[in-house]
Write an enzyme that holds these catalytic residues in place. Structure first.
Site, short mmCIF file in Angstrom:
data_model
loop_
_atom_site.label_atom_id
_atom_site.label_comp_id
_atom_site.label_asym_id
_atom_site.label_seq_id
_atom_site.Cartn_x
_atom_site.Cartn_y
_atom_site.Cartn_z
N GLY A 143 0.80 -1.21 0.00
CA GLY A 143 0.00 0.00 0.00
C GLY A 143 0.84 1.26 0.00
O GLY A 143 1.85 1.37 -0.70
N CYS A 144 0.42 2.23 0.82
CA CYS A 144 1.07 3.54 0.84
C CYS A 144 2.52 3.47 1.32
O CYS A 144 3.30 4.39 1.05
CB CYS A 144 0.28 4.50 1.72
SG CYS A 144 -1.35 4.91 1.06
N ALA A 145 2.89 2.42 2.02
CA ALA A 145 4.28 2.29 2.49
C ALA A 145 5.20 1.71 1.42
O ALA A 145 6.42 1.67 1.62
CB ALA A 145 4.32 1.41 3.74
#
Length: 361
Positions: A143-145
């Site tokens: 995801g966003c990481a």
């Protein structure tokens, strides 16, 4: 240390301003007017002016099955990644001359918004003259990481193989996950925040022959990395997968977790390197949203000026998930302000935090 020699981006062709997206949501969910009207303020408070998508506005009004969405994901992910790669390897602002594709020893491909086997990096290899002996690491579900974790993985590879070169590619097509029959608050919040985009970064070892290609006045090198995953927080962010595709999980707890998870992780990481806030010239933070950035300022006493490119990328592109932090990094490399140390950070499913300490040559 690992040097980040160049960063390129792939920007989709369809740009929508926030007011247009807001009107589109009202049209799609016209039968849920009372509930939707209560949630529309999230569009106004998101600090987003415009976003880019691989599909036209009318696509969002149609109901698509999982296969149709995923076929579009494969097509557009390949095309957008190729744009980002070209921008990365030919960018005269960062490089003295074009880096040959054949000089890339390892590809890391990061994505969470579609699936493919063989993975997207194989499709990319078939479109460009990479060596058939190239190593590959596809990373899914971060995801966003994903952008920050991808940089960390590249760094670990180059520490072991300092003569080699890694190409990191992040591509997310969040628009293709939108479901027009999902009236949950998390879906509406996600619709107000997420956009599409791709980014690519060239990372080189300290003994790579490509060090002589570096053009930028200041170039970031990775000194250290740190990962943290909080147990039993898998319900904070991620996907629920159903017959139509991906249903977003997006908890309202995320800004609070900046205080309880990100702050202690950052303080421990900086303490290990005997650093305080004044030692950090810029925070290259993944802009998960306005509330996330403001919570970072409040919890960690970070001046907004040190987050300015995170706010700018959020304003002009929205949250594109994994590629976004590379967009922010690209702006800091282009920034003429003298820099000595930076913290690059991102939060993602798990719930997890990734930190990198950068030093500028």
């Amino acid at each position: 240390m690992t040097k980040i020699a160049s960063v390129g981006i792939g920007v989709p062709s369809h740009t929508l301003d926030q007011e247009t997206v807001k009107s589109l949501v009202k049209k799609i969910f016209v039968n849920e007017k009372r509930m939707i009207n209560r949630l529309l303020t999230v569009f106004e408070n998101a600090a987003i002016q415009s976003r880019q998508f691989v599909v036209t506005p009318d696509w969002f009004e149609t109901t698509q099955d999982f296969k149709t969405r995923n076929d579009l994901y494969i097509k557009h992910a390949v095309d957008l990644s190729l744009i980002a790669i070209e921008d990365c390897l030919t960018n005269q602002s960062f490089l003295q001359k074009t880096v040959p594709i054949s000089d890339i020893d390892h590809i890391i491909f990061v994505s969470s918004t579609g699936i493919a086997t063989p993975t997207i990096d194989v499709h990319i290899i078939n479109r460009l003259p990479f060596r058939e002996s190239i190593s590959r690491t596809p990373l899914w579900g971060l995801g966003c990481a994903g952008g920050a974790i991808g940089i960390s993985h590249a760094h670990h590879i180059l520490q072991a193989q300092p003569t080699t070169n890694v190409l990191l590619i992040c591509c997310e097509l969040c628009s293709l996950t939108f479901q027009n029959n999902d009236i949950r608050k998390s879906n509406i919040v996600g619709t107000a925040l997420f956009g599409d985009g791709a980014s690519a970064a060239l990372l080189i070892g300290n003994k790579s022959h490509l060090n002589r290609y570096v053009q930028a006045k200041q170039t970031p090198s990775i000194k250290s990395t740190s990962s943290f995953t909080k147990r039993h927080t898998e319900n904070v962010m991620g996907w629920n997968i159903n017959t139509n595709g991906f249903n977003v999980i997006f908890s309202k707890r995320i800004p609070k977790l900046i205080h309880t998870l990100f702050k202690p992780h950052l303080e421990k990481f900086m303490g290990e390197h005997l650093l305080v806030n004044d030692d950090i010239d810029s925070f290259i933070a993944h802009p998960g949203g306005r509330k996330v950035l403001e919570s970072m300022e409040e919890a960690c006493l970070i001046p907004s000026e040190k987050l300015r490119h995170s706010y700018d990328v959020l304003k002009n592109h929205g949250n594109m998930s994994s590629p976004t932090v590379l967009y922010v990094l690209r702006e800091w490399i282009k920034d003429s302000e003298s820099k000595h140390r930076s913290i690059l950070s991102a939060l993602g499913p798990g719930f997890s935090s990734e930190l990198l300490l950068l030093e500028w040559s």
